[in-house]
Scaffold this active site. Structure first.
Site, PDB file in Angstrom:
ATOM      1  N   LYS A 105      -2.292  -1.502  -3.876  1.00 35.37           N
ATOM      2  CA  LYS A 105      -3.146  -0.315  -3.788  1.00 35.37           C
ATOM      3  C   LYS A 105      -2.293   0.934  -3.875  1.00 35.37           C
ATOM      4  CE  LYS A 105      -6.084   1.916  -0.447  1.00 35.37           C
ATOM      5  NZ  LYS A 105      -6.196   2.180   0.941  1.00 35.37           N
ATOM      6  N   LYS A 110       0.848  -1.188   0.000  1.00 33.98           N
ATOM      7  CA  LYS A 110       0.000   0.000   0.000  1.00 33.98           C
ATOM      8  C   LYS A 110       0.885   1.239   0.000  1.00 33.98           C
ATOM      9  CE  LYS A 110      -3.565   2.406   2.624  1.00 33.98           C
ATOM     10  NZ  LYS A 110      -4.505   2.347   3.731  1.00 33.98           N
TER      11      LYS A 110
END
Ligand code: PBG
Ligand code: ZN
Length: 322
Positions: free
Chosen positions: A248, A195
């Site tokens: 992400k 992330k």
């Protein structure tokens, strides 16, 4: 003019031929729909920077779940807006917290739906950071303990999958241990393994009211400049027992999805985040892009890069087209 023997256009002549040689498919079963749950009754508030996405009160969830199911979207992920926040994010693991109530409601009214939950503290802390703050820093190990409690409380409420998005070191292992110790060995972990500290989360932070009051998340989320580090992060999460690895954001990080796809056997999820949704929507509303086509193309591209599943605010709209 030398005529080529091999003519790629032969198989592009019509849709039957094109679909015969199509390498990547997208189906509603691969889509995960994010839901924002808010306190109150009969609430359905549109998020201004995410047209078509709403915050819902718990009583509105069953209706939403039925709509998803009808479209073939069988999987949602929940984000919560608690009634009140404090410095240690107590609302995240409260037995009657907003997410715990939402899970129970969905499991009662729509048991066929798979329910994932975002496990993080930023929606629940008054300072908006994803963890417990000690001496001006997010304290990793103190945070991990609270995250494990939070994940366990979601499992107790009936969650199928818990998805830690905090980026603390060692949290997957601690969550796995806490779940197993309480006989939730069938609850899966979808780790936000890779992330990035991204500006594309802007609209989400409005939606979930979780922007840090001071500073930013670069002390725990990954530097957008790094790709090899993604392998180290994913390796750790696999060793700690993650079932699904998430990358992400999505579209700016297609190379990272491909990298993980080539290096790991685990299922891979891509998160098409709020900013990606917002920019496509904004251009479509202005008439600058064809909404259905850019939606479909952006999601197909995530699949082609190697994602098995996609978390997207377009899930229902895309499923309608499929
Ligand atoms: C909470 C969380 C965030 C997102 C998912 N979980 C925000 C953040 O890390 O700042 C972003 C999702 C999106 O932008 O759609 N940690
Ligand atoms: Zn967070």
């Amino acid at each position: 003019m030398i005529y080529p023997d091999y003519r790629p256009r032969r198989l592009r002549r019509n849709e039957n031929l094109r679909s015969l040689v199509r390498e990547t498919v997208l189906t509603p079963a691969q889509l995960i729909y994010p839901l924002f749950v808010m306190p109150g009754k009969n609430k359905r508030e549109e998020i201004s920077s995410m047209p078509g996405v709403f915050r819902l009160s718990v009583d509105q969830l069953a209706k939403e779940a039925k709509e998803c199911r009808k479209l073939g979207v069988n999987h949602v992920i929940l984000f919560g807006l608690p009634e009140k926040k404090d410095r240690v994010g107590s609302g995240a693991h409260a037995t009657d917290g907003i997410i715990q109530r939402a899970i129970k409601e969905l499991k009662n009214k729509a048991p066929e739906l798979t329910v994932s939950t975002d496990v993080c503290l930023c929606e629940y802390t008054s300072h908006g950071h994803c963890g417990i703050i000690h001496e001006g820093m997010v304290d990793n190990d103190a945070t991990v303990e609270v995250l494990a409690r939070t994940a366990l409380s979601h499992a107790k409420a009936g969650a199928d999958i818990v998805a830690p998005s905090d980026m603390m070191d060692g949290r997957v292992g601690e969550i796995r241990a806490a779940l197993d110790e309480h006989n939730f060995d069938q609850v899966a972990i979808m780790s936000y393994a890779v992330k990035y500290a991204s500006a594309f989360y802007g609209p989400f932070r409005d939606a979930a009211d979780c922007a840090p009051q001071e500073g930013d998340r670069r002390g725990y989320q990954m530097d957008p400049a790094n790709a090899r580090e993604a392998l180290r992060e994913a390796t750790l999460d696999v060793e700690e027992g993650a079932d699904i690895l998430m990358v992400k954001p999505g579209m700016p990080y297609l190379d990272i999805i491909r990298l993980l796809r080539d290096e790991f056997d685990h299922p891979i999820a891509a998160y098409q985040v709020s900013g990606e949704y917002a920019m496509l929507k904004a251009a479509a509303i202005n008439g600058w892009l064809d909404e259905e086509r850019v939606m479909a193309e952006s999601l197909l591209s995530l699949r082609r890069a190697g994602a098995d599943m996609i978390l997207t605010y377009f899930a229902k709209q895309m499923a309608k087209l499929l």
